[in-house]
Design a protein around this motif. Structure first.
Motif, PDB file in Angstrom:
ATOM      1  N   GLU A  48       2.993   7.518  14.719  1.00 29.25           N
ATOM      2  CA  GLU A  48       1.634   7.228  15.202  1.00 29.25           C
ATOM      3  C   GLU A  48       0.720   6.883  14.033  1.00 29.25           C
ATOM      4  O   GLU A  48       0.021   5.858  14.038  1.00 29.25           O
ATOM      5  CB  GLU A  48       1.088   8.441  15.960  1.00 29.25           C
ATOM      6  N   VAL A  49       0.722   7.733  13.009  1.00 32.01           N
ATOM      7  CA  VAL A  49      -0.150   7.536  11.850  1.00 32.01           C
ATOM      8  C   VAL A  49       0.259   6.294  11.072  1.00 32.01           C
ATOM      9  O   VAL A  49      -0.570   5.440  10.727  1.00 32.01           O
ATOM     10  CB  VAL A  49      -0.117   8.779  10.928  1.00 32.01           C
ATOM     11  N   VAL A  50       1.548   6.186  10.795  1.00 30.09           N
ATOM     12  CA  VAL A  50       2.039   5.084   9.957  1.00 30.09           C
ATOM     13  C   VAL A  50       1.830   3.737  10.643  1.00 30.09           C
ATOM     14  O   VAL A  50       1.380   2.767  10.016  1.00 30.09           O
ATOM     15  CB  VAL A  50       3.513   5.297   9.589  1.00 30.09           C
ATOM     16  N   ILE A  97       0.846  -1.190   0.000  1.00 29.55           N
ATOM     17  CA  ILE A  97       0.000   0.000   0.000  1.00 29.55           C
ATOM     18  C   ILE A  97       0.887   1.248   0.000  1.00 29.55           C
ATOM     19  O   ILE A  97       2.048   1.200   0.416  1.00 29.55           O
ATOM     20  CB  ILE A  97      -0.948   0.053   1.218  1.00 29.55           C
ATOM     21  N   ALA A  98       0.338   2.347  -0.483  1.00 28.61           N
ATOM     22  CA  ALA A  98       1.051   3.625  -0.447  1.00 28.61           C
ATOM     23  C   ALA A  98       0.985   4.193   0.964  1.00 28.61           C
ATOM     24  O   ALA A  98      -0.026   4.057   1.664  1.00 28.61           O
ATOM     25  CB  ALA A  98       0.425   4.597  -1.441  1.00 28.61           C
ATOM     26  N   ILE A  99       2.065   4.821   1.367  1.00 26.76           N
ATOM     27  CA  ILE A  99       2.142   5.393   2.706  1.00 26.76           C
ATOM     28  C   ILE A  99       3.238   6.454   2.685  1.00 26.76           C
ATOM     29  O   ILE A  99       4.143   6.403   1.849  1.00 26.76           O
ATOM     30  CB  ILE A  99       2.457   4.281   3.739  1.00 26.76           C
ATOM     31  N   ASP A 100       3.187   7.408   3.589  1.00 24.91           N
ATOM     32  CA  ASP A 100       4.231   8.436   3.649  1.00 24.91           C
ATOM     33  C   ASP A 100       4.867   8.396   5.030  1.00 24.91           C
ATOM     34  O   ASP A 100       4.235   8.728   6.029  1.00 24.91           O
ATOM     35  CB  ASP A 100       3.632   9.823   3.386  1.00 24.91           C
ATOM     36  N   VAL A 101       6.132   7.966   5.084  1.00 24.81           N
ATOM     37  CA  VAL A 101       6.816   7.818   6.363  1.00 24.81           C
ATOM     38  C   VAL A 101       6.907   9.152   7.102  1.00 24.81           C
ATOM     39  O   VAL A 101       6.987   9.183   8.338  1.00 24.81           O
ATOM     40  CB  VAL A 101       8.220   7.205   6.149  1.00 24.81           C
ATOM     41  N   ALA A 102       6.832  10.267   6.363  1.00 23.87           N
ATOM     42  CA  ALA A 102       6.907  11.596   6.976  1.00 23.87           C
ATOM     43  C   ALA A 102       5.653  11.940   7.783  1.00 23.87           C
ATOM     44  O   ALA A 102       5.649  12.926   8.526  1.00 23.87           O
ATOM     45  CB  ALA A 102       7.145  12.654   5.903  1.00 23.87           C
ATOM     46  N   ASP A 103       4.593  11.129   7.654  1.00 19.66           N
ATOM     47  CA  ASP A 103       3.389  11.363   8.454  1.00 19.66           C
ATOM     48  C   ASP A 103       3.628  11.066   9.935  1.00 19.66           C
ATOM     49  O   ASP A 103       2.799  11.401  10.781  1.00 19.66           O
ATOM     50  CB  ASP A 103       2.224  10.509   7.947  1.00 19.66           C
ATOM     51  N   SER A 130      17.736  10.172   9.263  1.00 19.94           N
ATOM     52  CA  SER A 130      17.861  11.460   8.575  1.00 19.94           C
ATOM     53  C   SER A 130      16.644  11.792   7.725  1.00 19.94           C
ATOM     54  O   SER A 130      16.454  12.943   7.342  1.00 19.94           O
ATOM     55  CB  SER A 130      19.114  11.458   7.694  1.00 19.94           C
ATOM     56  N   ARG A 131      15.812  10.784   7.414  1.00 15.17           N
ATOM     57  CA  ARG A 131      14.655  11.027   6.546  1.00 15.17           C
ATOM     58  C   ARG A 131      13.343  10.533   7.153  1.00 15.17           C
ATOM     59  O   ARG A 131      12.403  10.214   6.439  1.00 15.17           O
ATOM     60  CB  ARG A 131      14.864  10.340   5.189  1.00 15.17           C
ATOM     61  N   MET A 132      13.262  10.441   8.475  1.00 14.20           N
ATOM     62  CA  MET A 132      12.060   9.940   9.135  1.00 14.20           C
ATOM     63  C   MET A 132      11.694  10.879  10.281  1.00 14.20           C
ATOM     64  O   MET A 132      11.884  10.551  11.459  1.00 14.20           O
ATOM     65  CB  MET A 132      12.280   8.509   9.649  1.00 14.20           C
ATOM     66  N   PRO A 133      11.151  12.051   9.984  1.00 22.96           N
ATOM     67  CA  PRO A 133      10.831  13.014  11.032  1.00 22.96           C
ATOM     68  C   PRO A 133       9.840  12.456  12.048  1.00 22.96           C
ATOM     69  O   PRO A 133       8.814  11.882  11.688  1.00 22.96           O
ATOM     70  CB  PRO A 133      10.231  14.194  10.261  1.00 22.96           C
ATOM     71  N   GLY A 134      10.192  12.604  13.316  1.00 24.50           N
ATOM     72  CA  GLY A 134       9.318  12.152  14.390  1.00 24.50           C
ATOM     73  C   GLY A 134       9.540  10.726  14.837  1.00 24.50           C
ATOM     74  O   GLY A 134       8.947  10.277  15.824  1.00 24.50           O
ATOM     75  N   TRP A 135      10.413   9.975  14.157  1.00 25.80           N
ATOM     76  CA  TRP A 135      10.599   8.565  14.464  1.00 25.80           C
ATOM     77  C   TRP A 135      11.719   8.309  15.472  1.00 25.80           C
ATOM     78  O   TRP A 135      11.830   7.194  15.994  1.00 25.80           O
ATOM     79  CB  TRP A 135      10.902   7.776  13.188  1.00 25.80           C
TER      80      TRP A 135
END
Length: 395
Positions: A120-122, A111-117, A163-168
């Motif tokens: 919690e959301v992901v 499925i499509a998903i945006d790791v930047a969300d 470096s590319r996963m804000p909030g993680w």
């Protein structure tokens, strides 16, 4: 020497595999084999095997060859005794899989998903999809694994300084999944798990490394058949090695001159766009190179050469049996040829004498296969006796 009591619920002793692990590996197929392999009394093995049969994990299937007495009953893990779930998270998609207890893929979805969300959301989206995949099969859920695209502290079950996963950063991914599903859970870096998947498909290999060359670059090391993570989980992180050809280019990690700035798919997109080419993704770069576009081909070949130069000291130091090349860029022959030629040129002849340098064969399923195998190692070792999840308990 026969020991009197096993230490684990499935018959294993500290530092030894358990009965399920041995059956899964193919090293044993009968109670006699198990007793010999583990150094346990026949009566103890019979008791433990019967417990596994009663639990629905092991079945008897015919008789083996006699060595003088009665023909032994052949034992095997029942692949229908449950399953594990795996999720491979990318920057803009998640690939999901259900695997049986022998590690065979039963179902795969994406499925499509945006790791930047954010986590919690992901993780809510991932959990919903994993639950649906489990309920579609029914039966018993034995474990869950997640493959993550950043530096992972596997012991803590979280991503560390991505470096590319804000909030993680340090978000308790494993804890969240364990709370949701109530079964053993593991999380690890995507390159590590892809390396595990490829390594176990190469008979006789003891040590190997895998390089994932896509939009970013990752590397996983397998030493003695197991993932080698290093002291803080950063083992194999060649993407942030400084290389002379990168000069002072700024990197996403905050440093300058890293390999990523000249050899990753993102770097190639930027380079070609600066030279007037209408490309937006690594896929566009790969397509142009495969079509024989001169500048794209040259740029991809140069990236392969830089990667090969950076890998050479690693190959000299580790002396692996195989180097696997994965990711979109590994589908371009000039890239693969450049990596291969630099390794042969830059390594000691003994390091490359028997070295296999090959394109990864598990394709897009590498992450979920590796994740599935990692959680199965824990499940089959019997290191967690949590109550397995059924479809009814999730509803």
């Amino acid at each position: 020497m026969v020991t009197s009591e096993p230490d684990r619920w499935d018959g294993g002793l500290p530092g030894q595999p358990g009965i399920l692990e041995l059956l899964a590996s193919g090293r044993v197929s009968s109670r006699t084999d198990i007793a010999r392999e583990l150094g346990l009394a026949a009566s103890t093995v019979s008791l433990r095997v019967q417990e596994l049969i009663d639990a629905g994990l092991v079945v008897e299937s015919g008789s083996g060859r006699s060595t003088g007495g009665r023909r032994p009953k052949v034992l095997r893990i029942d692949p229908d005794a449950g399953h594990v779930l795996a999720a491979d998270l990318g920057g803009h998609h998640v690939r999901f899989a259900r695997l049986d207890l022998l590690g065979n893929l039963q179902a795969v979805e994406e499925i499509a998903i945006d790791v930047a969300d954010g986590p919690e959301v992901v993780l809510d989206q991932m959990s919903a999809q994993l639950t649906a995949m489990h309920e579609a099969a029914g039966g018993v859920l034995r474990g869950v694994a997640a493959c993550l695209p950043g530096p992972v502290d596997a012991a803590a079950g979280c991503v560390d300084s991505p470096s590319r996963m804000p909030g993680w950063h340090r978000f308790p991914v494993r804890e969240r999944l364990a709370e949701r599903f109530g079964v053993p859970c593991v999380v690890d870096n995507d390159a590590n798990l892809m390396a595990l998947a490829e390594h176990r498909n190469l008979p006789g290999a003891r040590h190997s490394l895998l390089v994932k060359a896509g939009a970013a670059i990752g590397c996983g090391l397998i030493i003695g058949g197991d993932i080698y993570r290093g002291g803080t989980g950063a083992a194999g992180d060649i993407t942030h090695v400084r290389v002379a050809a990168a000069g002072d280019r700024a990197c996403s990690c905050g440093n300058v001159g890293c390999l990523e700035t000249i050899a990753s798919g993102s770097a190639l997109v930027r380079s070609l766009r600066e030279n007037g080419h209408d490309v937006a993704t690594t896929t566009d770069v790969v397509r142009a190179a495969m079509d024989g576009e001169p500048l794209a081909t040259t740029t991809v070949r140069r990236a392969g050469r830089s990667l090969g130069e950076t890998l050479s000291p690693v190959v000299n130091f580790v002396n692996p049996d195989a180097v696997f090349l994965a990711g979109l860029l590994s589908t371009v022959e000039p890239f693969v040829a450049a990596v291969r030629s630099q390794l042969y040129e830059g390594c000691h002849p003994l390091a490359t004498r028997d070295l296999q340098i090959v394109q990864a064969g598990t394709g897009a399923d590498a992450g979920v296969i590796g994740a599935g195998r990692l959680i199965l190692t824990q499940v089959l070792a019997g290191t967690d006796t949590s109550v397995p999840v059924t479809s009814e308990s999730l509803s």
